[in-house]
Write a protein that holds these residues in place. Structure first.
Motif, PDB file in Angstrom:
ATOM      1  N   ILE A  49     -10.620  -3.650   3.205  1.00 23.13           N
ATOM      2  CA  ILE A  49     -10.105  -3.107   1.951  1.00 23.13           C
ATOM      3  C   ILE A  49     -10.767  -3.839   0.791  1.00 23.13           C
ATOM      4  N   LEU A  50     -11.079  -3.103  -0.278  1.00 23.36           N
ATOM      5  CA  LEU A  50     -11.662  -3.712  -1.470  1.00 23.36           C
ATOM      6  C   LEU A  50     -10.796  -3.430  -2.691  1.00 23.36           C
ATOM      7  N   PHE A  51     -10.358  -4.514  -3.353  1.00 19.99           N
ATOM      8  CA  PHE A  51      -9.719  -4.446  -4.664  1.00 19.99           C
ATOM      9  C   PHE A  51     -10.681  -5.047  -5.689  1.00 19.99           C
ATOM     10  N   CYS A  52     -10.515  -4.678  -6.954  1.00 17.69           N
ATOM     11  CA  CYS A  52     -11.285  -5.285  -8.031  1.00 17.69           C
ATOM     12  C   CYS A  52     -10.345  -5.559  -9.207  1.00 17.69           C
ATOM     13  N   GLY A  53     -10.555  -6.696  -9.882  1.00 17.34           N
ATOM     14  CA  GLY A  53      -9.717  -6.928 -11.049  1.00 17.34           C
ATOM     15  C   GLY A  53      -9.678  -8.376 -11.489  1.00 17.34           C
ATOM     16  N   ASN A  54      -8.824  -8.608 -12.475  1.00 14.96           N
ATOM     17  CA  ASN A  54      -8.714  -9.936 -13.065  1.00 14.96           C
ATOM     18  C   ASN A  54      -7.380 -10.577 -12.690  1.00 14.96           C
ATOM     19  N   VAL A  55      -6.982 -11.556 -13.470  1.00 13.55           N
ATOM     20  CA  VAL A  55      -5.766 -12.305 -13.184  1.00 13.55           C
ATOM     21  C   VAL A  55      -4.513 -11.426 -13.249  1.00 13.55           C
ATOM     22  N   MET A  56      -4.618 -10.270 -13.885  1.00 20.30           N
ATOM     23  CA  MET A  56      -3.463  -9.400 -14.066  1.00 20.30           C
ATOM     24  C   MET A  56      -3.212  -8.446 -12.895  1.00 20.30           C
ATOM     25  N   VAL A  57      -4.051  -8.468 -11.850  1.00 22.49           N
ATOM     26  CA  VAL A  57      -3.897  -7.496 -10.755  1.00 22.49           C
ATOM     27  C   VAL A  57      -2.936  -7.979  -9.674  1.00 22.49           C
ATOM     28  N   PHE A  58      -2.339  -9.139  -9.838  1.00 23.96           N
ATOM     29  CA  PHE A  58      -1.515  -9.723  -8.785  1.00 23.96           C
ATOM     30  C   PHE A  58      -0.384  -8.791  -8.347  1.00 23.96           C
ATOM     31  N   ASP A  59       0.377  -8.255  -9.297  1.00 24.77           N
ATOM     32  CA  ASP A  59       1.512  -7.392  -8.954  1.00 24.77           C
ATOM     33  C   ASP A  59       1.051  -6.138  -8.214  1.00 24.77           C
ATOM     34  N   GLY A  60      -0.028  -5.540  -8.689  1.00 23.98           N
ATOM     35  CA  GLY A  60      -0.541  -4.344  -8.052  1.00 23.98           C
ATOM     36  C   GLY A  60      -1.083  -4.623  -6.662  1.00 23.98           C
ATOM     37  N   ALA A  61      -1.838  -5.714  -6.529  1.00 29.14           N
ATOM     38  CA  ALA A  61      -2.380  -6.068  -5.220  1.00 29.14           C
ATOM     39  C   ALA A  61      -1.260  -6.346  -4.218  1.00 29.14           C
ATOM     40  N   LEU A  62      -0.237  -7.071  -4.655  1.00 23.26           N
ATOM     41  CA  LEU A  62       0.872  -7.418  -3.772  1.00 23.26           C
ATOM     42  C   LEU A  62       1.630  -6.174  -3.313  1.00 23.26           C
ATOM     43  N   THR A  63       1.970  -5.282  -4.232  1.00 20.41           N
ATOM     44  CA  THR A  63       2.727  -4.086  -3.858  1.00 20.41           C
ATOM     45  C   THR A  63       1.889  -3.147  -2.988  1.00 20.41           C
ATOM     46  N   THR A  64       0.619  -2.981  -3.328  1.00 23.57           N
ATOM     47  CA  THR A  64      -0.248  -2.115  -2.526  1.00 23.57           C
ATOM     48  C   THR A  64      -0.415  -2.669  -1.122  1.00 23.57           C
ATOM     49  N   MET A  65      -0.629  -3.975  -1.012  1.00 25.89           N
ATOM     50  CA  MET A  65      -0.750  -4.599   0.302  1.00 25.89           C
ATOM     51  C   MET A  65       0.513  -4.410   1.127  1.00 25.89           C
ATOM     52  N   LEU A  66       1.664  -4.666   0.516  1.00 20.80           N
ATOM     53  CA  LEU A  66       2.925  -4.511   1.246  1.00 20.80           C
ATOM     54  C   LEU A  66       3.091  -3.084   1.761  1.00 20.80           C
ATOM     55  N   SER A  67       2.696  -2.114   0.954  1.00 20.50           N
ATOM     56  CA  SER A  67       2.826  -0.720   1.384  1.00 20.50           C
ATOM     57  C   SER A  67       1.914  -0.433   2.575  1.00 20.50           C
ATOM     58  N   MET A  68       0.722  -1.018   2.582  1.00 19.38           N
ATOM     59  CA  MET A  68      -0.174  -0.844   3.731  1.00 19.38           C
ATOM     60  C   MET A  68       0.432  -1.457   4.986  1.00 19.38           C
ATOM     61  N   PHE A  69       0.924  -2.668   4.856  1.00 21.31           N
ATOM     62  CA  PHE A  69       1.469  -3.376   6.015  1.00 21.31           C
ATOM     63  C   PHE A  69       2.702  -2.670   6.574  1.00 21.31           C
ATOM     64  N   LYS A  70       3.558  -2.211   5.677  1.00 17.23           N
ATOM     65  CA  LYS A  70       4.827  -1.638   6.110  1.00 17.23           C
ATOM     66  C   LYS A  70       4.698  -0.204   6.631  1.00 17.23           C
ATOM     67  N   ARG A  71       3.686   0.516   6.176  1.00 16.22           N
ATOM     68  CA  ARG A  71       3.558   1.910   6.593  1.00 16.22           C
ATOM     69  C   ARG A  71       2.543   2.108   7.725  1.00 16.22           C
ATOM     70  N   THR A  72       1.903   1.041   8.147  1.00 17.62           N
ATOM     71  CA  THR A  72       0.888   1.140   9.195  1.00 17.62           C
ATOM     72  C   THR A  72       1.458   0.667  10.523  1.00 17.62           C
ATOM     73  N   GLU A  73       1.373   1.515  11.529  1.00 17.16           N
ATOM     74  CA  GLU A  73       1.960   1.203  12.832  1.00 17.16           C
ATOM     75  C   GLU A  73       1.077   0.279  13.656  1.00 17.16           C
TER      76      GLU A  73
END
Length: 283
Positions: free
Chosen positions: A4-28
């Motif tokens: 997976i590739l994300f791009c961004g600055n110091v402000m992407v933490f919340d987005g990266a964390l929520t997106t990652m959690l959604s991947m982990f939780k929805r992937t069997e």
């Protein structure tokens, strides 16, 4: 390994964390993830254009490993590449930020494997990531879905896509020079949608996929990814709103979504944990 590739600055933490959690939780599948984060320091352009911190990346890596100890979150600083390629370019002040441009360095970073899923950080997985990631794109440079509004307004541009979700065949991209051609366009011509326009104009062969893999307006049962990009609302008067997934009250009140609550409540817990840990370290 899913890359997976994300791009961004110091402000992407919340987005990266929520997106990652959604991947982990929805992937069997128990298959691990390798998450790359391209970042850079261009604070000479704007004070808050600073790279994601080592503390943020270490925390995200710990979250990933809590789901699979083989998963990895890796920070890649592309500041030097940015100065080399895009300093003073016509698109340096593009519609979002210069951080939208840096995925165009994917072919210049040796760590990037032959298949990688680029994701904006303002989205949540509603279904298993394998539905997208396991697509056969061996004959294509990438797979991407139409832009919700672009497909209505720019219907004559058949190749136009929303670049917030792109599954790249890096081997094919290197063969066709997709990223190099895109960078050359960025350097010499002002483009309406910057990197998105450059990628589309430089495309040799794309796989257009269903809107359910990048739904920018609605959430259906078969939606794989809900992209929380800026959206047009007609009531009580025509206006746009940019409601991101970590704005939980608005997600509930405006969209009425509850099926992401397990993701968002864990995000709240983890964000508080991160905040406390870093506050304690500064004492």
């Amino acid at each position: 390994m899913r890359n997976i590739l994300f791009c961004g600055n110091v402000m992407v933490f919340d987005g990266a964390l929520t997106t990652m959690l959604s991947m982990f939780k929805r992937t069997e599948s128990s298959e691990p993830f390798h998450i790359f984060i391209f970042t850079m320091d261009v604070s000479h352009l704007r004070e808050d254009y600073k790279p994601i911190t080592d503390e943020q990346v270490a925390f995200l890596d710990g979250v990933a490993k809590s789901y699979n100890w083989e998963s990895l979150v890796e920070k890649i600083d592309v500041t030097d590449l940015y100065h080399q390629e895009f300093d003073g370019s016509p698109n340096e002040d593009c519609y979002c930020s210069p951080y939208t441009l840096i995925r165009l360095f994917a072919d210049m970073v040796p760590q990037i494997p032959d298949k990688v899923l680029y994701l904006d950080i303002d989205l949540l997985f509603n279904r298993d990531v394998s539905l997208l990631y396991d697509m056969d794109i061996s004959d294509y440079e990438y797979a991407a879905a139409p832009d919700h509004y672009g497909k209505l307004i720019l219907f004559f541009l058949r190749r136009f896509i929303n670049a917030g979700v792109m599954l790249f065949n890096m081997k094919k991209c290197r063969e066709t020079g997709l990223f190099k051609k895109s960078r050359d366009l960025i350097k010499r011509k002002k483009l309406v949608f910057a990197d998105e326009s450059a990628l589309v104009r430089s495309t040799t062969k794309q796989l257009k996929i269903s809107q359910r893999f990048n739904d920018q307006k609605f959430l259906y049962k078969d939606t794989v990814i809900r992209h929380f990009s800026k959206r047009l609302f007609w009531l009580p008067y025509p206006h746009t709103a940019n409601i991101k997934q970590w704005k939980i009250t608005k997600v509930h009140k405006v969209f009425g979504y509850e099926n992401f609550d397990d993701i968002l409540y864990e995000y709240v817990y983890l964000k508080e944990k991160f905040t406390r840990a870093n506050a304690d370290s500064r004492i």
